[in-house]
Design an enzyme around this catalytic site. Structure first.
Site, PDB file in Angstrom:
ATOM      1  N   LYS A   1      40.993  42.720  47.758  1.00  0.00           N
ATOM      2  CA  LYS A   1      41.157  42.783  46.303  1.00  0.00           C
ATOM      3  C   LYS A   1      39.900  43.429  45.721  1.00  0.00           C
ATOM      4  O   LYS A   1      38.793  42.890  45.843  1.00  0.00           O
ATOM      5  CB  LYS A   1      41.359  41.384  45.723  1.00  0.00           C
ATOM      6  CG  LYS A   1      41.644  41.382  44.223  1.00  0.00           C
ATOM      7  CD  LYS A   1      41.900  39.967  43.744  1.00  0.00           C
ATOM      8  CE  LYS A   1      42.255  39.933  42.253  1.00  0.00           C
ATOM      9  NZ  LYS A   1      42.486  38.542  41.792  1.00  0.00           N
TER      10      LYS A   1
ATOM     11  N   ARG B   1      45.249  40.649  32.497  1.00  0.00           N
ATOM     12  CA  ARG B   1      44.397  39.647  31.850  1.00  0.00           C
ATOM     13  C   ARG B   1      44.901  39.312  30.461  1.00  0.00           C
ATOM     14  O   ARG B   1      44.768  38.182  29.995  1.00  0.00           O
ATOM     15  CB  ARG B   1      42.949  40.140  31.836  1.00  0.00           C
ATOM     16  CG  ARG B   1      42.349  40.127  33.243  1.00  0.00           C
ATOM     17  CD  ARG B   1      40.993  40.765  33.345  1.00  0.00           C
ATOM     18  NE  ARG B   1      40.545  40.758  34.742  1.00  0.00           N
ATOM     19  CZ  ARG B   1      39.592  41.524  35.229  1.00  0.00           C
ATOM     20  NH1 ARG B   1      38.957  42.364  34.432  1.00  0.00           N
ATOM     21  NH2 ARG B   1      39.265  41.459  36.515  1.00  0.00           N
TER      22      ARG B   1
ATOM     23  N   LYS C   1      33.326  40.633  37.834  1.00  0.00           N
ATOM     24  CA  LYS C   1      33.712  39.968  39.082  1.00  0.00           C
ATOM     25  C   LYS C   1      33.183  40.701  40.310  1.00  0.00           C
ATOM     26  O   LYS C   1      33.710  40.541  41.405  1.00  0.00           O
ATOM     27  CB  LYS C   1      35.239  39.827  39.137  1.00  0.00           C
ATOM     28  CG  LYS C   1      35.809  39.064  37.944  1.00  0.00           C
ATOM     29  CD  LYS C   1      37.280  38.723  38.103  1.00  0.00           C
ATOM     30  CE  LYS C   1      37.787  37.929  36.902  1.00  0.00           C
ATOM     31  NZ  LYS C   1      39.149  37.401  37.096  1.00  0.00           N
TER      32      LYS C   1
ATOM     33  N   GLU D   1      37.063  42.320  55.731  1.00  0.00           N
ATOM     34  CA  GLU D   1      37.620  41.184  54.988  1.00  0.00           C
ATOM     35  C   GLU D   1      38.995  40.813  55.535  1.00  0.00           C
ATOM     36  O   GLU D   1      39.310  39.630  55.712  1.00  0.00           O
ATOM     37  CB  GLU D   1      37.738  41.546  53.502  1.00  0.00           C
ATOM     38  CG  GLU D   1      36.442  41.500  52.729  1.00  0.00           C
ATOM     39  CD  GLU D   1      36.065  40.100  52.292  1.00  0.00           C
ATOM     40  OE1 GLU D   1      36.783  39.137  52.645  1.00  0.00           O
ATOM     41  OE2 GLU D   1      35.045  39.958  51.589  1.00  0.00           O
TER      42      GLU D   1
ATOM     43  N   LYS E   1      45.079  45.241  46.923  1.00  0.00           N
ATOM     44  CA  LYS E   1      45.245  45.211  45.470  1.00  0.00           C
ATOM     45  C   LYS E   1      44.053  45.909  44.814  1.00  0.00           C
ATOM     46  O   LYS E   1      42.907  45.574  45.144  1.00  0.00           O
ATOM     47  CB  LYS E   1      45.345  43.756  44.994  1.00  0.00           C
ATOM     48  CG  LYS E   1      45.558  43.596  43.490  1.00  0.00           C
ATOM     49  CD  LYS E   1      45.628  42.125  43.100  1.00  0.00           C
ATOM     50  CE  LYS E   1      45.881  41.985  41.592  1.00  0.00           C
ATOM     51  NZ  LYS E   1      45.920  40.567  41.186  1.00  0.00           N
TER      52      LYS E   1
ATOM     53  N   SER F   1      49.112  45.669  37.046  1.00  0.00           N
ATOM     54  CA  SER F   1      49.536  45.873  35.660  1.00  0.00           C
ATOM     55  C   SER F   1      49.130  47.227  35.112  1.00  0.00           C
ATOM     56  O   SER F   1      49.889  47.864  34.375  1.00  0.00           O
ATOM     57  CB  SER F   1      48.962  44.757  34.791  1.00  0.00           C
ATOM     58  OG  SER F   1      47.532  44.735  34.878  1.00  0.00           O
TER      59      SER F   1
ATOM     60  N   TYR G   1      56.073  44.936  38.984  1.00  0.00           N
ATOM     61  CA  TYR G   1      56.779  44.529  37.773  1.00  0.00           C
ATOM     62  C   TYR G   1      58.047  45.353  37.569  1.00  0.00           C
ATOM     63  O   TYR G   1      58.884  44.998  36.749  1.00  0.00           O
ATOM     64  CB  TYR G   1      55.846  44.663  36.567  1.00  0.00           C
ATOM     65  CG  TYR G   1      54.577  43.860  36.728  1.00  0.00           C
ATOM     66  CD1 TYR G   1      54.570  42.484  36.550  1.00  0.00           C
ATOM     67  CD2 TYR G   1      53.377  44.475  37.107  1.00  0.00           C
ATOM     68  CE1 TYR G   1      53.416  41.735  36.722  1.00  0.00           C
ATOM     69  CE2 TYR G   1      52.211  43.742  37.290  1.00  0.00           C
ATOM     70  CZ  TYR G   1      52.238  42.377  37.101  1.00  0.00           C
ATOM     71  OH  TYR G   1      51.105  41.637  37.287  1.00  0.00           O
TER      72      TYR G   1
END
Length: 343
Positions: A213, A223, A236, A252, A267, A293, A332
């Site tokens: 991610k 968000r 972040k 990872e 992602k 999104s 979506y």
């Protein structure tokens, strides 16, 4: 040669000399032949539908930054899960928008067995048990600061966050979640969740790791959807991946596999096709992408304004993710695509 045909330079080769009998356009000449040799296909079985939850009854609240996407009360989410079942969509992923009065510095409401995400899981699983439910044990919808972990003195503390995320994962499994998909990117969370699920009788619950991610600009509309826009203190970067790094992304993913992940996620999706390809080729595990999104909203906005053919761009973007190596895609667009494929 007629007078309109330019003479070839001495010694020049013809197209046939260059290609011999191999003409790659032959199989592109007709729809039926293109279908015969198509290497990748998008089917309804590739789709996971992310939906957003809110408290209340009969609520279907539009998300301004994501045209065509809604925040849904639990009863309306059940109806959409029933729609997913009719369309043949294998699974949905739920994300809560929690009221501000329930948010705090540690995201403690995630430990409520009757919180929004767990109530939705129970209701959906009761109504449509054949649809898989994927839940995220991350803290960001539950924190007052919008981070995915517990904030102490300006630092996201890893181990305390893992302890809380692990407890939340067990509660989500108890509510009926089929797949726990922790998105917080804390070190050691996959192993801790796997051990806790097994110890509490949920050995059959799978883990889809948000293994790679990235710290990305493409999360903005999400968000807004979960109500953390404007809450975030800092950024972040201390726990999400740097989008310049691909070797680190593979490390990872390897670590999460070693700790017990059943599936891996990349992602965002389209900006990271190279990561999808590497993860799939090097680790040879079920690999998923989240078409996030920002990707969705860009295609919708450009299509609405007539700058691109939105429908074709939607399908092309999803097929590109398949071509890169995805076994499935969180998108979506899922119900729209499923209806098109079904039709």
């Amino acid at each position: 040669m007629n007078k309109f045909t330019p003479a070839k330079p001495a010694g020049a080769r013809s197209v046939d000399d260059i290609t011999g009998s191999r003409r790659l356009r032959r199989m592109r000449k007709a729809p039926w032949s293109r279908r015969l040799v198509q290497e990748n296909r998008l089917t309804v079985d590739d789709l996971i539908w992310p939906i957003f939850l809110i408290d209340g009854d009969g609520r279907r609240e539009p998300i301004e930054a994501m045209p065509g996407v809604f925040r849904l009360s639990v009863d309306m989410a059940v109806k959409e899960a029933e729609r997913a079942a009719r369309l043949g969509i294998p699974a949905i992923a739920t994300f809560p928008n929690v009221e501000m009065k329930l948010r705090d510095q540690t995201g403690s409401a995630i430990l409520d067995p009757d919180n929004l995400i767990n109530r939705a899981t129970r209701a959906i699983k009761k109504a449509v048990p054949e649809v898989g439910i994927i839940t995220d044990a991350a803290l960001d919808p539950f924190t007052s600061h919008g981070h995915d972990g517990i904030l102490r003195d300006g630092i996201i503390v890893n181990d305390e966050t893992v302890e809380q995320v692990t407890a939340a994962a067990v509660l989500q499994a108890a509510a009926g979640s089929d797949i726990i998909a922790p998105s917080d990117m804390m070190d050691g969370r996959i192993g801790a969740i796997r051990d806790a699920l097994d110890a509490n009788g949920f050995a059959e619950v799978a883990i889809m790791s948000y293994a790679t991610k990235f710290h990305s600009a493409f999360y903005g509309p999400y968000r807004d959807a979960i109500g953390t826009a404007g809450l975030l203190q800092g950024d972040k970067k201390t726990y999400y991946l740097d989008h310049a790094n691909s070797d680190e992304a593979v490390r990872e993913a390897e670590q999460d596999l070693a700790e017990g992940a059943d599936m891996l996620m990349v992602k965002p999706g389209l900006p990271y096709l190279d990561i999808i390809r590497r993860v799939k080729d090097e680790l040879q595990m079920p690999t998923f992408a989240y078409q996030v999104s920002g990707e969705y909203s860009m295609i919708k906005a450009a299509g609405t304004n007539g700058w691109i053919d939105g429908e074709k761009a939607m399908l092309e973007s999803l097929l590109c993710l398949k071509r890169a190596g995805c076994d499935g895609i969180l998108t979506y667009f899922a119900p729209t695509v499923a209806e098109m494929l079904k039709g």
